[in-house]
Motif scaffolding. Structure first.
Motif, PDB file in Angstrom:
ATOM      1  N   ALA A 150       0.850  -1.192   0.000  1.00 43.61           N
ATOM      2  CA  ALA A 150       0.000   0.000   0.000  1.00 43.61           C
ATOM      3  C   ALA A 150       0.884   1.240   0.000  1.00 43.61           C
ATOM      4  CB  ALA A 150      -0.939   0.007   1.207  1.00 43.61           C
ATOM      5  N   LEU A 151       0.338   2.338  -0.515  1.00 46.25           N
ATOM      6  CA  LEU A 151       1.041   3.618  -0.564  1.00 46.25           C
ATOM      7  C   LEU A 151       0.161   4.675   0.081  1.00 46.25           C
ATOM      8  CD1 LEU A 151       3.453   5.314  -1.673  1.00 46.25           C
ATOM      9  CD2 LEU A 151       2.099   5.629  -3.763  1.00 46.25           C
ATOM     10  N   ASP A 152       0.723   5.349   1.092  1.00 47.30           N
ATOM     11  CA  ASP A 152      -0.001   6.388   1.817  1.00 47.30           C
ATOM     12  C   ASP A 152       0.555   7.750   1.397  1.00 47.30           C
ATOM     13  OD1 ASP A 152      -1.250   8.090   3.561  1.00 47.30           O
ATOM     14  OD2 ASP A 152      -0.672   7.022   5.386  1.00 47.30           O
ATOM     15  N   LEU A 153      -0.246   8.511   0.654  1.00 50.85           N
ATOM     16  CA  LEU A 153       0.142   9.850   0.207  1.00 50.85           C
ATOM     17  C   LEU A 153      -0.662  10.935   0.916  1.00 50.85           C
ATOM     18  CD1 LEU A 153       0.366   9.253  -3.667  1.00 50.85           C
ATOM     19  CD2 LEU A 153       2.262   9.307  -2.029  1.00 50.85           C
ATOM     20  N   SER A 154      -1.312  10.590   2.017  1.00 49.43           N
ATOM     21  CA  SER A 154      -2.216  11.527   2.688  1.00 49.43           C
ATOM     22  C   SER A 154      -1.503  12.782   3.180  1.00 49.43           C
ATOM     23  CB  SER A 154      -2.924  10.828   3.852  1.00 49.43           C
ATOM     24  OG  SER A 154      -1.986  10.347   4.807  1.00 49.43           O
ATOM     25  N   ALA A 155      -0.207  12.656   3.528  1.00 46.55           N
ATOM     26  CA  ALA A 155       0.564  13.821   3.961  1.00 46.55           C
ATOM     27  C   ALA A 155       1.592  14.244   2.912  1.00 46.55           C
ATOM     28  CB  ALA A 155       1.279  13.513   5.285  1.00 46.55           C
ATOM     29  N   ALA A 156       1.623  13.550   1.778  1.00 46.36           N
ATOM     30  CA  ALA A 156       2.628  13.833   0.751  1.00 46.36           C
ATOM     31  C   ALA A 156       2.077  14.653  -0.409  1.00 46.36           C
ATOM     32  CB  ALA A 156       3.217  12.527   0.217  1.00 46.36           C
ATOM     33  N   LEU A 157       0.780  14.560  -0.659  1.00 48.13           N
ATOM     34  CA  LEU A 157       0.117  15.384  -1.670  1.00 48.13           C
ATOM     35  C   LEU A 157      -1.061  16.051  -0.981  1.00 48.13           C
ATOM     36  CD1 LEU A 157       0.065  13.178  -4.911  1.00 48.13           C
ATOM     37  CD2 LEU A 157       1.106  15.440  -4.678  1.00 48.13           C
ATOM     38  N   VAL A 158      -0.892  17.328  -0.610  1.00 47.29           N
ATOM     39  CA  VAL A 158      -1.886  17.981   0.243  1.00 47.29           C
ATOM     40  C   VAL A 158      -2.352  19.298  -0.369  1.00 47.29           C
ATOM     41  CG1 VAL A 158      -1.041  16.911   2.350  1.00 47.29           C
ATOM     42  CG2 VAL A 158      -0.039  19.058   1.597  1.00 47.29           C
ATOM     43  N   SER A 159      -3.607  19.594  -0.096  1.00 53.86           N
ATOM     44  CA  SER A 159      -4.215  20.854  -0.500  1.00 53.86           C
ATOM     45  C   SER A 159      -5.060  21.357   0.660  1.00 53.86           C
ATOM     46  CB  SER A 159      -5.097  20.651  -1.738  1.00 53.86           C
ATOM     47  OG  SER A 159      -5.985  21.742  -1.921  1.00 53.86           O
ATOM     48  N   PRO A 160      -5.011  22.652   0.962  1.00 57.88           N
ATOM     49  CA  PRO A 160      -5.825  23.172   2.066  1.00 57.88           C
ATOM     50  C   PRO A 160      -7.321  23.113   1.779  1.00 57.88           C
ATOM     51  CG  PRO A 160      -4.781  24.970   0.863  1.00 57.88           C
ATOM     52  CD  PRO A 160      -4.176  23.706   0.340  1.00 57.88           C
ATOM     53  N   ALA A 161      -7.699  22.941   0.510  1.00 51.79           N
ATOM     54  CA  ALA A 161      -9.114  22.966   0.153  1.00 51.79           C
ATOM     55  C   ALA A 161      -9.699  21.580  -0.088  1.00 51.79           C
ATOM     56  CB  ALA A 161      -9.307  23.816  -1.106  1.00 51.79           C
ATOM     57  N   PRO A 182      -7.041   9.102  -0.081  1.00 56.85           N
ATOM     58  CA  PRO A 182      -7.225   7.768   0.499  1.00 56.85           C
ATOM     59  C   PRO A 182      -6.004   6.884   0.272  1.00 56.85           C
ATOM     60  CG  PRO A 182      -8.407   7.948  -1.568  1.00 56.85           C
ATOM     61  CD  PRO A 182      -7.881   9.324  -1.274  1.00 56.85           C
ATOM     62  N   LEU A 183      -5.943   5.800   1.024  1.00 56.89           N
ATOM     63  CA  LEU A 183      -4.851   4.845   0.901  1.00 56.89           C
ATOM     64  C   LEU A 183      -4.924   4.156  -0.462  1.00 56.89           C
ATOM     65  CD1 LEU A 183      -2.497   3.505   2.541  1.00 56.89           C
ATOM     66  CD2 LEU A 183      -4.135   1.693   3.111  1.00 56.89           C
ATOM     67  N   ILE A 184      -3.766   4.036  -1.096  1.00 55.91           N
ATOM     68  CA  ILE A 184      -3.668   3.348  -2.385  1.00 55.91           C
ATOM     69  C   ILE A 184      -3.123   1.945  -2.138  1.00 55.91           C
ATOM     70  CG2 ILE A 184      -2.587   3.359  -4.665  1.00 55.91           C
ATOM     71  CD1 ILE A 184      -2.273   6.446  -4.218  1.00 55.91           C
ATOM     72  N   ARG A 185      -3.871   0.958  -2.536  1.00 55.88           N
ATOM     73  CA  ARG A 185      -3.427  -0.430  -2.381  1.00 55.88           C
ATOM     74  C   ARG A 185      -2.980  -0.987  -3.733  1.00 55.88           C
ATOM     75  NH1 ARG A 185      -7.827   0.080   1.153  1.00 55.88           N
ATOM     76  NH2 ARG A 185      -7.367  -0.532   3.307  1.00 55.88           N
ATOM     77  N   PHE A 186      -2.190  -2.057  -3.668  1.00 60.02           N
ATOM     78  CA  PHE A 186      -1.721  -2.714  -4.881  1.00 60.02           C
ATOM     79  C   PHE A 186      -2.181  -4.165  -4.875  1.00 60.02           C
ATOM     80  CE2 PHE A 186       1.184   0.768  -4.174  1.00 60.02           C
ATOM     81  CZ  PHE A 186       1.402   1.291  -5.436  1.00 60.02           C
ATOM     82  N   GLN A 187      -2.564  -4.615  -6.046  1.00 63.64           N
ATOM     83  CA  GLN A 187      -3.053  -5.977  -6.191  1.00 63.64           C
ATOM     84  C   GLN A 187      -2.205  -6.714  -7.224  1.00 63.64           C
ATOM     85  OE1 GLN A 187      -7.254  -6.381  -6.184  1.00 63.64           O
ATOM     86  NE2 GLN A 187      -7.254  -8.091  -7.614  1.00 63.64           N
ATOM     87  N   ALA A 188      -1.872  -7.966  -6.927  1.00 64.15           N
ATOM     88  CA  ALA A 188      -1.126  -8.789  -7.870  1.00 64.15           C
ATOM     89  C   ALA A 188      -2.031  -9.194  -9.020  1.00 64.15           C
ATOM     90  CB  ALA A 188      -0.568 -10.023  -7.170  1.00 64.15           C
ATOM     91  N   VAL A 189      -1.618  -8.853 -10.236  1.00 63.87           N
ATOM     92  CA  VAL A 189      -2.403  -9.124 -11.432  1.00 63.87           C
ATOM     93  C   VAL A 189      -1.493  -9.810 -12.453  1.00 63.87           C
ATOM     94  CG1 VAL A 189      -3.709  -8.087 -13.322  1.00 63.87           C
ATOM     95  CG2 VAL A 189      -3.896  -7.144 -11.019  1.00 63.87           C
ATOM     96  N   LYS A 190      -2.032 -10.806 -13.145  1.00 59.68           N
ATOM     97  CA  LYS A 190      -1.254 -11.495 -14.166  1.00 59.68           C
ATOM     98  C   LYS A 190      -1.108 -10.622 -15.415  1.00 59.68           C
ATOM     99  CE  LYS A 190      -2.297 -16.304 -12.961  1.00 59.68           C
ATOM    100  NZ  LYS A 190      -2.869 -17.589 -13.446  1.00 59.68           N
ATOM    101  N   TRP A 191       0.047 -10.735 -16.066  1.00 66.46           N
ATOM    102  CA  TRP A 191       0.257 -10.095 -17.363  1.00 66.46           C
ATOM    103  C   TRP A 191       0.798 -11.127 -18.351  1.00 66.46           C
ATOM    104  CZ3 TRP A 191       5.082  -9.906 -19.685  1.00 66.46           C
ATOM    105  CH2 TRP A 191       6.185 -10.160 -18.869  1.00 66.46           C
ATOM    106  N   LYS A 192       0.551 -10.896 -19.612  1.00 69.49           N
ATOM    107  CA  LYS A 192       1.007 -11.790 -20.672  1.00 69.49           C
ATOM    108  C   LYS A 192       1.334 -10.988 -21.908  1.00 69.49           C
ATOM    109  CE  LYS A 192      -0.387 -16.041 -23.127  1.00 69.49           C
ATOM    110  NZ  LYS A 192      -1.477 -17.025 -23.329  1.00 69.49           N
TER     111      LYS A 192
END
Length: 209
Positions: free
Chosen positions: A179-190, A195-205
């Motif tokens: 998961a990636l938490d950007l709640s304090a890394a990308l902020v705007s006063p308005a 929200p928390l960004i999660r990652f899911q394992a997905v197949k590629w081909k």
């Protein structure tokens, strides 16, 4: 000349490669998502901005190549990252398009969560074209990832290409809760916190043909 061209065409066809390679990769989502709902290149609609997140941990778990009429079959069963990871570091790539001009990027406030452990961002970067004085330009400069301690995203509607380095080995797309938490890394006063960004394992081909 026509005979030579035909000969070259035949040689190329004899060495043509077909087959497939594939494996697993991590794709971001917010909220609750099933594999079927995680798109190929998702744009996450966040409060006040659009965000693309890339974790370059695409893992190849099989590679089957068929060389027509020359070598019948080549199989490589070894696991390998498609991009060679830098030992001890993970770089997360962000493309941010703010709807307003009051967002600020604080890379050291970002948190990457791997299997229950949290790692703070060590340094952030902006990728753009820069002149000899280190100023962003539209042409005539050189493209580079320039380190930034903080950055005002002062142009609404512009695509900012950012990244953050975390002091941890690249996580595998399999077997780890990411998961990636950007709640304090990308902020705007308005705007509300992101929200928390999660990652899911997905197949590629991918096909060779």
């Amino acid at each position: 000349m026509a005979v030579r061209g035909l000969f070259l065409l035949i040689c190329l066809s004899l060495t043509a490669c077909a087959g497939f390679r594939g494996g697993w990769e991590s794709r971001p989502y917010i909220g609750q998502a099933a594999v079927s709902t995680v798109s190929e290149s998702p744009v996450l609609d966040m409060p006040g901005l659009q965000l693309e997140v890339a974790l370059p941990n695409r893992l190849r778990t099989y590679d089957t190549q068929v060389y027509l009429y020359v070598l019948p079959l080549v199989i490589d069963p070894r696991d390998a990252y498609m991009q060679r990871p830098r030992p001890g570091w993970t770089r997360v790539h962000l493309t941010v398009t703010p709807a307003t001009a009051d967002f600020v990027f604080h890379p050291e406030q970002a948190r990457l969560q791997i299997a229950g452990k949290s790692y703070a961002g060590a340094v952030g970067f902006e990728f753009a074209q820069w002149d000899a004085q280190g100023l962003r330009v539209q042409q005539g400069g050189h493209y580079e990832h320039k380190p930034v301690a903080s950055l005002s995203l002062a142009e609404a509607g512009r695509r900012y290409i950012l990244s953050i380095d975390f002091p941890v080995d690249m996580p595998s797309p399999q077997g780890s809760e990411l998961a990636l938490d950007l709640s304090a890394a990308l902020v705007s006063p308005a705007e509300p916190v992101l929200p928390l960004i999660r990652f899911q394992a997905v197949k590629w081909k991918q096909s060779y043909s």
